[in-house]
Motif scaffolding. Sequence first.
Motif, short mmCIF file in Angstrom:
data_model
loop_
_atom_site.label_atom_id
_atom_site.label_comp_id
_atom_site.label_asym_id
_atom_site.label_seq_id
_atom_site.Cartn_x
_atom_site.Cartn_y
_atom_site.Cartn_z
N ARG A 129 0.84 -1.21 0.00
CA ARG A 129 0.00 0.00 0.00
C ARG A 129 0.87 1.26 0.00
N ASP A 130 1.92 1.23 0.84
CA ASP A 130 2.78 2.41 0.92
C ASP A 130 3.59 2.61 -0.35
N LEU A 157 3.43 9.92 -0.17
CA LEU A 157 4.12 9.33 1.00
C LEU A 157 5.60 9.66 0.90
N SER A 158 6.16 10.02 2.02
CA SER A 158 7.56 10.42 2.01
C SER A 158 8.49 9.19 1.96
N ASP A 165 10.66 3.93 3.91
CA ASP A 165 11.79 3.16 4.46
C ASP A 165 11.41 2.51 5.79
N LYS A 166 10.61 3.21 6.59
CA LYS A 166 10.16 2.64 7.85
C LYS A 166 9.28 1.40 7.59
#
Length: 261
Positions: free
Chosen positions: A96-97, A106-107, A112-113
Amino acid sequence: MKVSIFYLVCFSFLMINTAHARELPAILHYAQVVELSVPVSGVVSKVHVSDGQLIDKGHIILELDETPFLAELNKTEAEIRRLAAERDEAKKALDRDLELYQRMVLSTVDLDKRKLDFVRAESQYQSELAQLSLAKYHYAGSKLYAPFDGMTISSNAYPGMAVHVELKPPVLFLFANTKQFSAESDVSADKLAGISIGDSIEVFVAGKRHPGKVNNITMIREGHSLSQPSQYRVKVLLDPGGIGLMPGQPATLIIDNNSQQ
């Protein structure tokens, strides 16, 4: 006259063969005696053999109480199911991200998180799979099986016995291979002349000759004088050929000096 000549030739031939052969007294032993134990700690639940019992390869010899091993298996399998679900959720969240990141909503830091969360979930899942393999090994190790056809020489195990293998596994059984024997002869250095490892030697035992091969020559006592010479042990492996031989039987090594290989 011709008959006399024939017997004379036969007698001469026999004398020549005898002159080129030596006989050494020997004793039969099991060629392979192994110490059996289990690789895991536990409490003996069942012993399936007795001393002197002949058993086939794969026959079960001993069982430990399986309760702790089954508990370890069940706990690990349950943990794997939980971690598999968490890994799947982490993968869905990452997908999703990734879609949000591609739409620039999304940054990179948040993506990365999310990747790190998935790597962590996957790592925990794989680690628990390794634990499952270990749990299966522990469960399999709680049962002891015969490594080959043989005889139980002695048993040091009994139901209720606690087995601890943390420092040194205890010897629970002495187990002998009944299909391989050795004839062993203790000789002085002068009688050892002409005998080498790998030589073919016949072994006379139980009224029959068996083909054998010198497997080992070891010094068992170092000599200190002519009256006390060094002693060597000659070990000859032989095939019993389906005949019921027993350890401790007397035997004779027949050494043909002209046919050493």
